[in-house]
Design a protein around this motif. Structure first.
Motif, PDB file in Angstrom:
ATOM      1  N   ARG A  42       0.820  -1.221   0.000  1.00 24.16           N
ATOM      2  CA  ARG A  42       0.000   0.000   0.000  1.00 24.16           C
ATOM      3  C   ARG A  42       0.849   1.265   0.000  1.00 24.16           C
ATOM      4  O   ARG A  42       0.362   2.363  -0.240  1.00 24.16           O
ATOM      5  CB  ARG A  42      -0.882   0.030   1.254  1.00 24.16           C
ATOM      6  CG  ARG A  42      -1.798  -1.160   1.313  1.00 24.16           C
ATOM      7  CD  ARG A  42      -2.484  -1.272   2.648  1.00 24.16           C
ATOM      8  NE  ARG A  42      -3.381  -2.422   2.627  1.00 24.16           N
ATOM      9  CZ  ARG A  42      -4.213  -2.736   3.606  1.00 24.16           C
ATOM     10  NH1 ARG A  42      -4.252  -1.997   4.706  1.00 24.16           N
ATOM     11  NH2 ARG A  42      -4.986  -3.788   3.503  1.00 24.16           N
ATOM     12  N   THR A  49       0.250   6.117   3.699  1.00 24.21           N
ATOM     13  CA  THR A  49       0.437   5.051   4.687  1.00 24.21           C
ATOM     14  C   THR A  49       1.892   5.055   5.124  1.00 24.21           C
ATOM     15  O   THR A  49       2.746   5.642   4.471  1.00 24.21           O
ATOM     16  CB  THR A  49       0.137   3.644   4.108  1.00 24.21           C
ATOM     17  OG1 THR A  49       1.268   3.196   3.335  1.00 24.21           O
ATOM     18  CG2 THR A  49      -1.112   3.632   3.223  1.00 24.21           C
ATOM     19  N   LYS A 108      -0.025   1.071   7.331  1.00 22.65           N
ATOM     20  CA  LYS A 108      -1.004   1.687   8.239  1.00 22.65           C
ATOM     21  C   LYS A 108      -1.367   3.072   7.704  1.00 22.65           C
ATOM     22  O   LYS A 108      -0.488   3.858   7.332  1.00 22.65           O
ATOM     23  CB  LYS A 108      -0.400   1.793   9.640  1.00 22.65           C
ATOM     24  CG  LYS A 108      -1.439   2.053  10.718  1.00 22.65           C
ATOM     25  CD  LYS A 108      -0.785   2.033  12.089  1.00 22.65           C
ATOM     26  CE  LYS A 108      -0.818   3.378  12.705  1.00 22.65           C
ATOM     27  NZ  LYS A 108       0.125   4.237  13.123  1.00 22.65           N
ATOM     28  N   LEU A 109      -2.678   3.350   7.678  1.00 25.25           N
ATOM     29  CA  LEU A 109      -3.114   4.662   7.198  1.00 25.25           C
ATOM     30  C   LEU A 109      -2.659   5.744   8.161  1.00 25.25           C
ATOM     31  O   LEU A 109      -2.811   5.615   9.377  1.00 25.25           O
ATOM     32  CB  LEU A 109      -4.648   4.679   7.099  1.00 25.25           C
ATOM     33  CG  LEU A 109      -5.250   3.756   6.038  1.00 25.25           C
ATOM     34  CD1 LEU A 109      -6.759   3.639   6.222  1.00 25.25           C
ATOM     35  CD2 LEU A 109      -4.923   4.245   4.641  1.00 25.25           C
ATOM     36  N   TRP A 116      -4.681   2.389  -4.098  1.00 30.17           N
ATOM     37  CA  TRP A 116      -3.886   3.031  -3.049  1.00 30.17           C
ATOM     38  C   TRP A 116      -3.164   4.282  -3.537  1.00 30.17           C
ATOM     39  O   TRP A 116      -2.355   4.854  -2.805  1.00 30.17           O
ATOM     40  CB  TRP A 116      -2.893   2.014  -2.464  1.00 30.17           C
ATOM     41  CG  TRP A 116      -3.621   0.910  -1.792  1.00 30.17           C
ATOM     42  CD1 TRP A 116      -3.978  -0.294  -2.332  1.00 30.17           C
ATOM     43  CD2 TRP A 116      -4.159   0.928  -0.464  1.00 30.17           C
ATOM     44  NE1 TRP A 116      -4.700  -1.028  -1.427  1.00 30.17           N
ATOM     45  CE2 TRP A 116      -4.829  -0.306  -0.272  1.00 30.17           C
ATOM     46  CE3 TRP A 116      -4.148   1.870   0.585  1.00 30.17           C
ATOM     47  CZ2 TRP A 116      -5.471  -0.619   0.910  1.00 30.17           C
ATOM     48  CZ3 TRP A 116      -4.778   1.548   1.767  1.00 30.17           C
ATOM     49  CH2 TRP A 116      -5.430   0.325   1.926  1.00 30.17           C
TER      50      TRP A 116
END
Ligand SMILES: [Fe+2]
Ligand SMILES: [Fe+2]
Length: 479
Positions: free
Chosen positions: A401, A414, A419-420, A409
């Motif tokens: 991502r 991220t 992780k966002l 994406w």
């Protein structure tokens, strides 16, 4: 470059197993294309070494017991051949709606445009990488590496020939036009760039070159495996033989990076510290820098597989044109008419959502996952080297991502784990995740040409063995 086309006997000059001497039309088309190719090679091929004798492998047959010979050759005189893996009797289409029907020996009218496009896209990457690498000869860390670079270059040239043969033989006039366009586009050119993003990135130094052959060429390997499944038999046979050569390109990337790691570990041992600055003072590449290069090249290469959800991917699979890399050995369901799969995707509001999509629509993601697995093999080996030397450092692939520019994406911030995070945090932390200007300047400062046989630049360990059972200190290039 002076190419006297009148004196070239193309039917014998071009090693081939497609009976070129009896195929007047294709021979004529290739004769017409050849001078442009030679001009392109002269303009965009390896700079400064066109007259050097290089110890190269040339493919001349498709017999697995002996398909190539090694000898000194000047690159413009390399014999770029057209070789297809032998035709399998009664081969059937191994996937999609035409599953188990006889493979096509001619292009089916209804799939013509789609097939042509895929061949052009694959073909476009081959000259692109030669263009990206054309300045690297000046800073080669050894004659051994210089020779490997040129081997990769001439073989990418041959892969272009392979795709041009398909275009000219099976696609008539528009195929010939596409063949000419392949010589017109240029990597990184603002007006006429190559078709895919990663093939327009600069490959300015040898660390980037090894990253490219490890990560970007590996995309090529996966694409070739997928196209080797194709219902269009000539494409399948072409790609199967290209994979024979591609193995060497993978080798160059994997062993190149392994040798960088090895040298770094030696320096860490000699100096008794893993402090990046201390490693750099000894002229080696510190491991955190290596990780940042890896983050950059891996994430750029992931984009080459396309969108997570793709109707194009669904139709190339459904129509029997492009399969999965291990179609015949890895899967039970080769049709995937009703199969679905779950994807976790960004919801556009800073969160995640689960989506169920048709398996055919998720084929790009299936390929990308196979690619990631393949990438992990080298990392395991390098990490083993690091561990054995007694260090806790571990090289890791970032999340798929991270830093994506194509697909779901795209522009979703991220961290390396996927992780966002919010945009501000992403922008703030990004310089620590990908090579900084000073990283690049440092790598650039290491790039000094070494040309004494057997000698290596200080930032890379010698290879375990030479080429074709010759010693490492063989004079692989006579400059
Ligand atoms: Fe290639
Ligand atoms: Fe390649």
């Amino acid at each position: 470059m002076n190419v006297n086309i009148m004196n070239v006997d193309y039917s014998t000059k071009i090693p081939n197993n497609v009976n070129l001497s009896e195929d007047r039309q294709v021979l004529k088309a290739l004769e017409g294309w050849h001078p442009g190719y030679m001009n392109w090679w002269g303009d965009m091929g390896p700079e400064g070494f066109q007259q050097s004798l290089v110890y190269l492998r040339t493919a001349y047959s498709v017999d697995p017991r002996g398909w190539a010979k090694f000898d000194y050759v000047k690159m413009p005189e390399y014999r770029w051949g057209i070789l297809l893996a032998p035709q399998e009797e009664n081969r059937v289409i191994p996937f999609g709606q035409h599953y188990s029907e006889p493979a096509w020996q001619e292009v089916p009218g209804e799939h013509r445009a789609m097939l042509r496009r895929l061949i052009v896209i694959q073909g476009d990457t081959e000259p692109a990488s030669v263009e990206q690498q054309r300045h690297l000869g000046k800073t080669a860390p050894s004659l051994y590496d210089l020779r490997n670079l040129f081997q990769v270059n001439v073989e990418e040239g041959r892969h272009l020939w392979a795709m041009v043969y398909l275009l000219q033989k099976y696609f008539g006039r528009d195929g010939r036009e596409e063949a000419d366009e392949l010589l017109r586009r240029r990597s990184g050119d603002a007006d006429s760039p190559r078709m895919l993003g990663a093939f327009n990135e600069a490959t300015p130094d040898w660390l980037s070159f090894f990253m490219f052959t490890y990560f970007t060429d590996r995309d090529g390997k996966m694409q070739l495996h997928s196209l080797a499944q194709s219902g269009f038999d000539p494409l399948s046979r072409t790609c199967r033989f290209m994979l024979t050569e591609e193995a060497h390109h993978m080798f160059v990337g994997e062993t190149g990076l392994a040798r960088v790691v090895k040298r770094t570990l030696e320096v860490m041992k000699e100096t008794g510290t893993d402090d990046p600055e201390a490693v750099r003072r000894q002229g080696a590449v510190d491991l955190p820098l290596l990780q940042r290069y890896l983050n950059f090249w891996f994430s750029s290469s992931l984009d080459l597989f396309g969108s997570e959800v793709s109707s194009n991917a669904a139709s190339t699979f459904g129509n029997g044109i492009k399969g999965r890399p291990d179609e015949t050995t890895q899967y039970q369901d080769h049709v995937c008419a009703d199969a679905t799969r779950e994807l976790e995707l960004p919801d556009g509001q800073g969160g995640l959502k689960n989506e169920t999509v048709g398996m055919r629509n998720a084929m790009n993601e299936v390929l990308r996952e196979a690619y990631v697995k393949d990438c992990e093999i080298g990392l395991k080996r390098w990490n083993m080297q690091i561990k054995r030397a007694g260090h806790a450092f571990e090289l890791r692939l970032p999340s798929t991502r991270f830093r994506r520019a194509i697909g779901a994406w795209t522009n979703v911030p991220t961290d390396l784990e996927g992780k966002l995070i919010n945009r501000e945090e992403f922008e703030r932390r990004l310089p620590a995740w990908i090579p900084s200007a000073s990283d690049k300047a440092f790598v650039n400062s290491l790039m000094q040409r070494v040309v004494q046989p057997g000698k290596m630049a200080a930032w890379i360990a010698p290879p375990d063995r030479g080429v074709n059972n010759l010693p490492v200190d063989y004079e692989y290039v006579r400059i």
